[in-house]
Design an enzyme around this catalytic site. Structure first.
Site, PDB file in Angstrom:
ATOM      1  CG  HIS A  65      -2.088  -0.908   1.266  1.00  0.00           C
ATOM      2  ND1 HIS A  65      -3.340  -1.014   1.944  1.00  0.00           N
ATOM      3  CD2 HIS A  65      -1.918  -2.063   0.330  1.00  0.00           C
ATOM      4  CE1 HIS A  65      -3.813  -1.996   1.783  1.00  0.00           C
ATOM      5  NE2 HIS A  65      -3.401  -2.645   1.039  1.00  0.00           N
ATOM      6  CD  GLU A  67      -2.033   4.249   3.279  1.00  0.00           C
ATOM      7  OE1 GLU A  67      -3.268   4.211   3.626  1.00  0.00           O
ATOM      8  OE2 GLU A  67      -1.567   3.276   2.375  1.00  0.00           O
ATOM      9  CB  CYS A  95      -6.512  -0.424   5.315  1.00  0.00           C
ATOM     10  SG  CYS A  95      -4.905  -1.118   5.081  1.00  0.00           S
ATOM     11  CB  CYS A  98      -1.869   1.563   6.411  1.00  0.00           C
ATOM     12  SG  CYS A  98      -1.662   0.688   4.628  1.00  0.00           S
TER      13      CYS A  98
END
Length: 180
Positions: A65, A67, A95, A98
């Site tokens: 992701h 992040e 999410c 993360c």
């Protein structure tokens, strides 16, 4: 890019908008490689120490992701997994995965654009950063350039659905042409 002196003259709200625009440009990179357009930039003392964008599909990595990519980059940049006093700007609400990495990295602030009603773990579906049980508390600011961030993701999925529909129609036409 603004110079460090110019950045130091901006208010916190102006800095948040400036860095979110940087994150949006990273989201464009994700879209260029057919990833969901989410971008993240990690800033410490008005300098980028890490950046990333979604690469889940291209790297065959469910953890890639935006992040996580920015946090990894930041850790490598300063040779420390503790990213104390850093701010993470991300175009979409983080999410669960993360937010866990955000807590463990000890960053000071998270600033995000669009809310994610299905999997957002800051305010929307869950509120993981607000839990007093964590040994580190993260400041959160939401809604920075939210319309721009949300539009980018919405348009990506509209385009993706149209592309899938066109591919199905083309396959159907090939079958028809082949049977003639």
């Amino acid at each position: 890019m603004l110079t460090p002196d110019q950045l130091n003259e901006l208010s916190l709200d102006e800095l948040d908008i400036y860095w979110m625009n940087v994150a949006l440009s990273l989201a464009d990179k994700a879209e260029q490689v057919n990833e969901v357009p989410v971008g993240a930039v990690l800033v410490l003392d008005n300098e980028v120490i890490g950046s990333g964008y979604n690469l889940v599909i291209n790297q065959h990595d469910p953890c890639a992701h935006a992040e996580i990519m920015a946090l990894r980059d930041g850790g490598q940049s300063i040779n420390n997994y503790r990213l104390i006093d850093a701010t993470l700007y991300v175009t979409l609400e983080p999410c669960c995965m993360c937010t866990g990495a955000i807590i463990h990295s000890r960053i000071k602030r998270v600033v995000y654009g669009a809310s994610d009603l299905k999997t957002g773990a800051v305010h929307s579906a869950f509120e993981l950063l607000n839990d007093d049980k964590h040994n580190h508390q993260v400041e959160v600011k939401s809604g920075i350039l939210a319309d721009d961030c949300s539009e980018k993701i919405s348009q990506f999925f509209i385009n993706r659905r149209a592309q899938i529909k066109a591919e199905k129609a083309a396959k159907k036409q090939q079958l028809i042409d082949h049977t003639d």
